[in-house]
Design a protein around this motif. Structure first.
Motif, PDB file in Angstrom:
ATOM      1  N   GLN A 152       0.832  -1.204   0.000  1.00 45.74           N
ATOM      2  CA  GLN A 152       0.000   0.000   0.000  1.00 45.74           C
ATOM      3  C   GLN A 152       0.865   1.251   0.000  1.00 45.74           C
ATOM      4  O   GLN A 152       0.522   2.257  -0.656  1.00 45.74           O
ATOM      5  N   ASP A 153       1.994   1.224   0.712  1.00 48.11           N
ATOM      6  CA  ASP A 153       2.926   2.353   0.671  1.00 48.11           C
ATOM      7  C   ASP A 153       3.376   2.625  -0.762  1.00 48.11           C
ATOM      8  O   ASP A 153       3.453   3.778  -1.203  1.00 48.11           O
ATOM      9  N   ALA A 154       3.700   1.553  -1.475  1.00 46.67           N
ATOM     10  CA  ALA A 154       4.168   1.697  -2.854  1.00 46.67           C
ATOM     11  C   ALA A 154       3.061   2.240  -3.758  1.00 46.67           C
ATOM     12  O   ALA A 154       3.312   3.078  -4.638  1.00 46.67           O
ATOM     13  N   LYS A 155       1.829   1.785  -3.541  1.00 46.55           N
ATOM     14  CA  LYS A 155       0.703   2.296  -4.329  1.00 46.55           C
ATOM     15  C   LYS A 155       0.488   3.776  -4.049  1.00 46.55           C
ATOM     16  O   LYS A 155       0.202   4.558  -4.974  1.00 46.55           O
ATOM     17  N   ASP A 156       0.603   4.173  -2.775  1.00 45.65           N
ATOM     18  CA  ASP A 156       0.463   5.584  -2.416  1.00 45.65           C
ATOM     19  C   ASP A 156       1.532   6.426  -3.118  1.00 45.65           C
ATOM     20  O   ASP A 156       1.248   7.494  -3.664  1.00 45.65           O
ATOM     21  N   ALA A 157       2.775   5.947  -3.072  1.00 51.25           N
ATOM     22  CA  ALA A 157       3.875   6.688  -3.701  1.00 51.25           C
ATOM     23  C   ALA A 157       3.642   6.842  -5.197  1.00 51.25           C
ATOM     24  O   ALA A 157       3.960   7.887  -5.784  1.00 51.25           O
ATOM     25  N   GLN A 158       3.085   5.819  -5.806  1.00 45.34           N
ATOM     26  CA  GLN A 158       2.862   5.843  -7.249  1.00 45.34           C
ATOM     27  C   GLN A 158       1.879   6.932  -7.656  1.00 45.34           C
ATOM     28  O   GLN A 158       2.002   7.525  -8.735  1.00 45.34           O
ATOM     29  N   ILE A 159       0.894   7.215  -6.787  1.00 47.47           N
ATOM     30  CA  ILE A 159      -0.100   8.233  -7.123  1.00 47.47           C
ATOM     31  C   ILE A 159       0.143   9.540  -6.383  1.00 47.47           C
ATOM     32  O   ILE A 159      -0.697  10.441  -6.409  1.00 47.47           O
ATOM     33  N   GLY A 160       1.301   9.655  -5.718  1.00 49.45           N
ATOM     34  CA  GLY A 160       1.683  10.907  -5.094  1.00 49.45           C
ATOM     35  C   GLY A 160       1.096  11.189  -3.735  1.00 49.45           C
ATOM     36  O   GLY A 160       1.111  12.335  -3.274  1.00 49.45           O
TER      37      GLY A 160
ATOM     38  N   SER B  42       1.370  11.210   0.161  1.00 47.57           N
ATOM     39  CA  SER B  42       2.462  11.171   1.130  1.00 47.57           C
ATOM     40  C   SER B  42       2.035  11.867   2.410  1.00 47.57           C
ATOM     41  O   SER B  42       0.982  12.505   2.476  1.00 47.57           O
TER      42      SER B  42
END
Length: 313
Positions: free
Chosen positions: A88-96, A98
């Motif tokens: 989920q952290d990686a998915k959040d980072a992908q869509i900006g 933070s």
């Protein structure tokens, strides 16, 4: 030489039939998942030359795991629950997306319906008076702009001095060490509780049995679980592990993360204890603030639909 048949048309058709792909009933999503799971398991059996004895030992293990209600414990111990957070952290980072307090695992010991209160609340039932160290826990819930979030619900739960949780430990009263606190106009929550103990997997349970075979311990540091929710904000599932604990950075469940260490302070002061209504001279304080992200969509305001324990009426 390893014999491989999982790729053959006969076996592929068998697995499609077993997964329900040859009929129009049932759940298409479950069919998709089932086909992938059994196909991958077949490849594992072939590639690693799993014997019949090993296979049926594994089947027996999963029977015993379910019989002890430890499946949720094992997935944490194998890092799978932490993996979901990393994903989920990686998915959040992908869509900006933070900011905000880091998420971490929920664990299997939440119970719905804890008493809801405003202002400072006492979490323990007094059954460990004279044994436990009284802990005063407080903090502020803010948004990512630093503004306090009034009316947020801080749903928290933790173990007693023996490392046991109410509901699962029938010797404890209902909802002992479980509360929901509504933040005040300044976004603050306050609780009087006791310092929890770290704990380990049941030594005779299937999770510890697996960990023994992996050469690993099953210990956790003392910690406090949190759900934090507020309208317009993303639901936060997290926990704080207490500083100074032996297993702080060696948590078998991989829950410890940067930004989630609770700097608990132990105080020996009879006058200060008396002012706080405590017999004796020793108590602890712990301040921990939380930061909530704005919800990118209404569904993000809700916690996952994971099955959880319901308090008995």
């Amino acid at each position: 030489m390893t014999v491989k048949v999982s790729h053959t048309a006969e076996v592929q058709n068998l697995f499609k039939e077993a997964s329900g792909l040859n009929n129009e009933q049932g759940s298409p999503r479950l069919k998709q998942l089932t086909l992938r799971i059994i196909s991958d398991l077949a490849k594992i059996i072939e590639d690693l030359e799993v014997s019949d004895d090993e296979f049926w030992t594994a089947v027996d293990y999963f029977n015993r795991l379910g019989g002890r209600n430890e499946a949720g414990l094992l997935v944490a111990g194998l890092g799978l629950e932490h993996f979901l957070d990393l994903l989920q952290d990686a998915k959040d980072a992908q869509i900006g997306l933070s900011g905000g307090t880091p998420r971490t695992i929920e664990g299997p010991l939440y119970v719905a319906g804890a008493p809801l209160a405003e202002g400072q609340v006492r979490m323990d039932d007094g059954s460990e008076d004279g044994v436990a160290t009284v802990m005063f826990l407080e903090g502020v819930v803010r948004d990512t702009d630093g503004q306090p979030v009034s009316g947020a619900v801080v749903d928290l739960w933790h173990a007693n001095t023996l490392g046991n949780y109410s509901y699962f430990d029938k010797s404890q009263s209902d909802y002992n060490l479980r509360r929901r606190i509504v933040t005040d106009a300044e976004g603050r929550y306050r609780a009087r509780s006791i310092v929890p103990s770290g704990y380990g997997c049941s030594p005779d349970g299937p999770t510890q049995e697996c960990l023994d075979q992996l050469g690993r311990h099953g210990q956790r540091p003392a910690h406090i679980h949190f759900f934090i929710s507020a309208p317009g904000h993303r639901h936060l599932t997290t926990q704080i592990n207490l500083a100074g604990e032996q297993y702080l950075w060696d948590d078998f469940a991989y829950a410890t993360r940067d930004g989630l260490i609770g700097d608990i302070q132990f105080i020996e002061n009879a006058a200060a204890a008396r002012d706080r209504g405590i017999d004796g001279s020793r108590f602890a304080t712990l301040e921990f603030n939380f930061e909530l992200q704005k919800a990118p969509a209404p569904v993000a305001e809700q916690r996952s639909a994971r099955p959880r324990a319901l308090q008995q009426v």
